[in-house]
Design an enzyme around this catalytic site. Structure first.
Site, PDB file in Angstrom:
ATOM      1  N   ASP A  40      28.611  40.724  38.607  1.00  0.00           N
ATOM      2  CA  ASP A  40      28.302  39.894  37.445  1.00  0.00           C
ATOM      3  C   ASP A  40      27.955  38.458  37.790  1.00  0.00           C
ATOM      4  O   ASP A  40      27.474  37.723  36.930  1.00  0.00           O
ATOM      5  CB  ASP A  40      29.490  39.914  36.474  1.00  0.00           C
ATOM      6  CG  ASP A  40      29.629  41.271  35.823  1.00  0.00           C
ATOM      7  OD1 ASP A  40      28.620  41.769  35.312  1.00  0.00           O
ATOM      8  OD2 ASP A  40      30.736  41.834  35.844  1.00  0.00           O
TER       9      ASP A  40
ATOM     10  N   HIS B 220      37.396  41.501  42.477  1.00  0.00           N
ATOM     11  CA  HIS B 220      37.138  42.882  42.069  1.00  0.00           C
ATOM     12  C   HIS B 220      38.351  43.724  42.421  1.00  0.00           C
ATOM     13  O   HIS B 220      38.984  43.499  43.447  1.00  0.00           O
ATOM     14  CB  HIS B 220      35.894  43.419  42.800  1.00  0.00           C
ATOM     15  CG  HIS B 220      35.330  44.634  42.149  1.00  0.00           C
ATOM     16  ND1 HIS B 220      35.817  45.891  42.407  1.00  0.00           N
ATOM     17  CD2 HIS B 220      34.330  44.780  41.241  1.00  0.00           C
ATOM     18  CE1 HIS B 220      35.130  46.764  41.675  1.00  0.00           C
ATOM     19  NE2 HIS B 220      34.224  46.121  40.967  1.00  0.00           N
TER      20      HIS B 220
HETATM   21  N1  ACO Z   1      39.536  33.675  39.740  1.00  0.00           N
HETATM   22  C1  ACO Z   1      40.707  33.189  40.193  1.00  0.00           C
HETATM   23  N2  ACO Z   1      41.714  33.915  40.682  1.00  0.00           N
HETATM   24  C2  ACO Z   1      41.531  35.236  40.727  1.00  0.00           C
HETATM   25  C3  ACO Z   1      40.345  35.839  40.268  1.00  0.00           C
HETATM   26  C4  ACO Z   1      39.322  35.000  39.771  1.00  0.00           C
HETATM   27  N3  ACO Z   1      38.168  35.506  39.336  1.00  0.00           N
HETATM   28  N4  ACO Z   1      40.434  37.177  40.413  1.00  0.00           N
HETATM   29  C5  ACO Z   1      41.642  37.411  40.929  1.00  0.00           C
HETATM   30  N5  ACO Z   1      42.307  36.231  41.117  1.00  0.00           N
HETATM   31  C6  ACO Z   1      43.630  36.054  41.719  1.00  0.00           C
HETATM   32  C7  ACO Z   1      44.748  36.446  40.784  1.00  0.00           C
HETATM   33  O1  ACO Z   1      45.175  35.374  39.982  1.00  0.00           O
HETATM   34  C8  ACO Z   1      45.786  36.938  41.744  1.00  0.00           C
HETATM   35  O2  ACO Z   1      46.407  35.814  42.317  1.00  0.00           O
HETATM   36  P1  ACO Z   1      47.964  35.881  42.766  1.00  0.00           P
HETATM   37  O3  ACO Z   1      48.010  36.861  43.887  1.00  0.00           O
HETATM   38  O4  ACO Z   1      48.283  34.489  43.178  1.00  0.00           O
HETATM   39  O5  ACO Z   1      48.736  36.317  41.570  1.00  0.00           O
HETATM   40  C9  ACO Z   1      44.971  37.601  42.855  1.00  0.00           C
HETATM   41  O6  ACO Z   1      43.695  36.937  42.827  1.00  0.00           O
HETATM   42  C10 ACO Z   1      44.768  39.095  42.639  1.00  0.00           C
HETATM   43  O7  ACO Z   1      44.224  39.258  41.341  1.00  0.00           O
HETATM   44  P2  ACO Z   1      44.460  40.497  40.407  1.00  0.00           P
HETATM   45  O8  ACO Z   1      44.340  40.054  38.981  1.00  0.00           O
HETATM   46  O9  ACO Z   1      45.699  41.238  40.808  1.00  0.00           O
HETATM   47  O10 ACO Z   1      43.247  41.387  40.792  1.00  0.00           O
HETATM   48  P3  ACO Z   1      42.762  42.592  39.958  1.00  0.00           P
HETATM   49  O11 ACO Z   1      42.299  43.576  40.918  1.00  0.00           O
HETATM   50  O12 ACO Z   1      43.781  43.036  38.979  1.00  0.00           O
HETATM   51  O13 ACO Z   1      41.576  41.943  39.099  1.00  0.00           O
HETATM   52  C11 ACO Z   1      39.504  41.382  38.239  1.00  0.00           C
HETATM   53  C12 ACO Z   1      40.254  42.225  39.276  1.00  0.00           C
HETATM   54  C13 ACO Z   1      40.028  41.686  36.824  1.00  0.00           C
HETATM   55  C14 ACO Z   1      38.037  41.760  38.298  1.00  0.00           C
HETATM   56  C15 ACO Z   1      39.702  39.888  38.567  1.00  0.00           C
HETATM   57  O14 ACO Z   1      39.268  39.608  39.876  1.00  0.00           O
HETATM   58  C16 ACO Z   1      39.006  38.973  37.566  1.00  0.00           C
HETATM   59  O15 ACO Z   1      39.581  38.679  36.507  1.00  0.00           O
HETATM   60  N6  ACO Z   1      37.763  38.502  37.884  1.00  0.00           N
HETATM   61  C17 ACO Z   1      37.028  37.681  36.978  1.00  0.00           C
HETATM   62  C18 ACO Z   1      36.377  38.558  35.896  1.00  0.00           C
HETATM   63  C19 ACO Z   1      35.196  39.331  36.456  1.00  0.00           C
HETATM   64  O16 ACO Z   1      34.339  38.788  37.141  1.00  0.00           O
HETATM   65  N7  ACO Z   1      35.153  40.631  36.091  1.00  0.00           N
HETATM   66  C20 ACO Z   1      34.068  41.525  36.513  1.00  0.00           C
HETATM   67  C21 ACO Z   1      34.548  42.548  37.486  1.00  0.00           C
HETATM   68  S1  ACO Z   1      33.238  43.593  38.006  1.00  0.00           S
HETATM   69  C22 ACO Z   1      33.041  44.630  36.720  1.00  0.00           C
HETATM   70  O17 ACO Z   1      33.932  45.013  36.030  1.00  0.00           O
HETATM   71  C23 ACO Z   1      31.727  45.110  36.460  1.00  0.00           C
END
Ligand code: ACO
Length: 431
Positions: free
Chosen positions: A362, A305
């Protein structure tokens, strides 16, 4: 509100900017005069460090896993309130009195029908049309049939518009499902409560009225309440930005529906279900899947998140509610076992620990919807019904407080000036 300042040194000069503090102590540098004073702007892709507004609606503390609506902890909301009461709280800023609740409920009932002309719109969509697409289009079309609800300048008109959206979005959602299934529309029943009525419109058939169990109605209330607001997320920011152009409330929330659709936002509940279903087939072990996630070939949907760096409090509540509902309805769901195992593996794996990746709202929300027999293509629609009070509250707050067109800046990285070449003199280049 302000006592401290930060100093920016640039090009041999020093500039001071005030630090503003939220009511819970978190600070924020006020850079509203930055460009005027320094000629500089800021670059913050994804807005991870930018507060776009001052808001009194919802507080999220991502480090501690706290979520409060108008100061009330989400755990209390979940335990003691209904969705309709939560909507009033978010939109009007405090808990409603008994008289206010009654008035709001009767306004919702008065608004539950759709203009018969609007029903023809459903015929124009193909049978397998995406319900999110239908929802956004029909919500936007509401104003064609009642143009007077666009004018929300006086409080009474605003109260009617609020009730119209919250009530009608439920009817539109149920009708889009019925249309997709080739089933006749079931009109709302004014004697039923908000959630009971939705399940009636979804699952009653002309000669057999659906009577959901108390547990099912409670679970739906819970689902909607937990999705009701989450401060400046992607869809809410969209609603605020669109509303800042003085776009009417209905079109602004329709744009919020579109923003919510994406799978990194509200669409994640569908993506979680698809991921769990694939894993349930057994073609790939959970360990192999986790390895692919760590190689960044796929994301573990329902994890991570932008704000929460610990457990999302909504995920904790939903996880317990899923078990309660399955037990009450005496049904088993094999996907739950997969979800539990996947969660355990991820929480014990250094990749997820180091990045503070925990289950978000989710991860378990689809399980509740599955137990309620809501079809997969309606999952994000359900999120949209739940988020409607939040979008309305933010649209209202933005229009009352700021009244300034949202218009971010950019750091331009294109050519400085491109010479024009007439069409017939341009060399052929295949793109
Ligand atoms: N699975 C694997 N790796 C992940 C995930 C995940 N679900 N989420 C983040 N990471 C990793 C990234 O690859 C990144 O790794 P790095 O540091 O090696 O590059 C690190 O964790 C940080 O991730 P970011 O993408 O910078 O985090 P951000 O805050 O931008 O993303 C997000 C948040 C989009 C929700 C992300 O966690 C994601 O894609 N999750 C899966 C989709 C999801 O469940 N969305 C619902 C969110 S809740 C809502 O909107 C209601």
């Amino acid at each position: 509100m302000t006592a401290k300042t930060v100093t920016l040194k640039y090009d041999g000069r020093e500039y001071e900017f005030p630090v503003l503090y939220s009511t819970t102590g978190e600070g924020c540098i006020d850079i509203s005069k930055l460009r005027a004073e320094t000629g500089l702007t800021t670059l913050d892709p994804g807005f991870g460090n930018t507060a776009s507004c001052v808001s009194k609606i919802t507080y999220v503390n991502g480090e501690k896993g706290i979520l409060r609506y108008r100061g009330i902890p989400i755990e209390t909301v979940a335990e003691k309130m209904t969705f309709v009461e939560t909507a009033w709280l978010l939109i009007y800023g405090r808990l409603p009195t008994m008289a206010e609740m009654k008035k709001f409920s009767s306004r919702l009932t008065n608004n539950e029908l759709l203009h018969e002309g609007l029903l023809h719109h459903f015929d124009a969509f193909p049978p397998n049309g995406q319900p999110m697409s239908i929802l956004s289009a029909v919500v936007n079309s509401l104003i064609c049939y009642s143009p007077e609800i666009m004018d929300t300048t006086d409080e009474e008109a605003m109260r009617n518009a609020v009730a119209a959206i919250i009530s009608k979005v439920r009817t539109i959602a149920a009708f889009s499902y019925r249309k997709a299934m080739g089933l006749p529309f079931v009109y709302p029943d004014p004697a039923r409560s908000y959630c009971d009525n939705f399940l009636h419109m979804m699952f009653s058939i002309p000669n057999k009225s659906h009577q959901p169990t108390q547990e099912a109605v409670k679970a739906l209330n819970l689902f909607l309440m937990l999705h009701a607001d989450h401060e400046q997320n992607c869809s809410t920011s969209t609603v605020r930005i669109v509303g800042s152009a003085e776009t009417n409330l209905f079109s602004s929330v329709a744009s919020g529906i579109c923003a919510l659709w994406g799978k990194l936002h509200g669409g994640a509940n569908v993506a979680v279900f698809e991921m769990l279903s694939r894993l349930a087939k057994g073609d790939e072990t959970l360990d192999k899947f986790i390895e692919r996630v760590k190689r960044k070939e796929v994301r573990l949907m329902g994890f991570g998140h932008r704000v929460y760096k610990t457990f999302d409090p909504r995920a904790k509540i939903l996880k317990k509610a899923v078990f309660d509902l399955l037990e009450a309805e005496r049904v088993a769901d094999p996907l739950i076992d997969i979800a539990l195992k996947l969660e355990e593996k991820a929480l014990n794996d250094s990749y997820f620990k180091e990045r503070n990746l925990y289950p978000n709202v989710d991860f378990y929300s689809g399980m509740i919807l599955r137990a309620l027999r809501i079809p997969l293509n309606m999952y994000t629609v359900m999120f949209a019904i739940g988020r409607m009070p939040g979008w309305i509250a933010h649209w209202r707050e933005n229009n009352e407080d700021l009244r300034r067109l949202a218009r971010p800046r950019q750091l331009y990285s294109g050519p400085v000036e491109t010479p024009f070449v007439p069409l017939d003199l341009r060399p052929d280049e295949e793109l």
